[in-house]
Scaffold this motif. Structure first.
Motif, mmCIF file in Angstrom:
data_model
loop_
_atom_site.group_PDB
_atom_site.id
_atom_site.type_symbol
_atom_site.label_atom_id
_atom_site.label_comp_id
_atom_site.label_asym_id
_atom_site.label_seq_id
_atom_site.Cartn_x
_atom_site.Cartn_y
_atom_site.Cartn_z
ATOM 1 N N UNK A 35 7.225 3.659 8.773
ATOM 2 C CA UNK A 35 5.881 3.743 8.206
ATOM 3 C C UNK A 35 5.618 2.492 7.379
ATOM 4 N N UNK A 36 4.379 2.015 7.420
ATOM 5 C CA UNK A 36 3.949 0.867 6.623
ATOM 6 C C UNK A 36 2.644 1.260 5.951
ATOM 7 N N UNK A 37 2.524 0.926 4.663
ATOM 8 C CA UNK A 37 1.299 1.238 3.934
ATOM 9 C C UNK A 37 0.898 0.020 3.112
ATOM 10 N N UNK A 38 -0.367 -0.319 3.170
ATOM 11 C CA UNK A 38 -0.888 -1.492 2.474
ATOM 12 C C UNK A 38 -2.265 -1.174 1.918
ATOM 13 N N UNK A 39 -2.711 -2.007 0.954
ATOM 14 C CA UNK A 39 -4.073 -1.920 0.418
ATOM 15 C C UNK A 39 -5.039 -2.814 1.182
ATOM 16 N N UNK A 40 -4.487 -3.829 1.852
ATOM 17 C CA UNK A 40 -5.301 -4.786 2.588
ATOM 18 C C UNK A 40 -4.770 -4.935 4.009
ATOM 19 N N UNK A 41 -5.672 -5.197 4.941
ATOM 20 C CA UNK A 41 -5.304 -5.422 6.333
ATOM 21 C C UNK A 41 -4.682 -6.821 6.421
ATOM 22 N N UNK A 42 -3.432 -6.937 6.861
ATOM 23 C CA UNK A 42 -2.787 -8.257 6.890
ATOM 24 C C UNK A 42 -3.526 -9.306 7.712
#
Length: 180
Positions: A35-42
């Motif tokens: 799973x990967x979680x971020x605040x911004x789309x890379x």
């Protein structure tokens, strides 16, 4: 030499990652890989918090989903019939297809089929996100794929010229549509 070496992963949207993980594990025996979680789309740097999950679809194939809690509810292209957009997974054989249909129905999942496509048989269902899933067991006979590959260029040429149904490979479903 071919540029691509296979599909790295295919990604779709889901409304709830836990519900999606549970469904694919219970219904299709797929395990969560990561799973990967971020605040911004890379890629775009757009602010859009997400949870991105990756499931093992077998033989190195990966099925991924995004949960996007701050985006509007997911929809679908209403101009495209619901049966068109789908995920198709291969299963070992027709016996596995039949066992899986029984298992899915026992889980309360609606299943359509099996449908005989001559070179494979399929069953169809929907995941909790509304994505259509096809499970297919190959039943191809010697020479059939070669025949279809030979017919393909002429079929595409005729279709492109007329935009009408092309009958070169009608033998795939002739029995399905034959009058009783």
């Amino acid at each position: 030499m071919m540029l691509t070496q296979g599909i790295h992963h295919v990604a779709y949207r889901c409304r709830d990652v836990q519900e999606t993980i549970r469904f694919y594990k219970e219904a299709l025996d797929m395990d969560l890989l990561l799973a990967i979680s971020e605040d911004r789309v890379p890629s775009t740097k757009e602010a859009n918090p997400y949870m991105h999950i990756f499931l093992d679809a077998g033989r190195g194939n990966v099925l991924a989903f995004f949960e996007l809690p701050e985006s509007p509810p997911q929809g679908r292209d209403e101009n495209t019939p619901a049966w068109v957009q789908h995920l198709a997974f291969q299963v070992e054989d027709v016996a596995t297809l039949e066992r899986t249909k029984t298992k899915l129905q026992a889980l309360g999942i609606d299943v359509v089929g099996p449908t005989n496509h001559e070179i494979f048989q399929s069953i169809y269902l929907h995941d909790p996100n509304g994505h259509r899933i096809e499970l297919a067991a190959n039943t191809v006979k010697p020479g059939q794929l070669e025949r279809l590959r030979e017919l393909a260029p002429a079929m595409i040429e005729e279709w492109s010229r007329t935009r009408r149904t092309v009958k070169h490979a009608a033998w795939l479903h002739e029995q399905e549509f034959a009058a009783p």
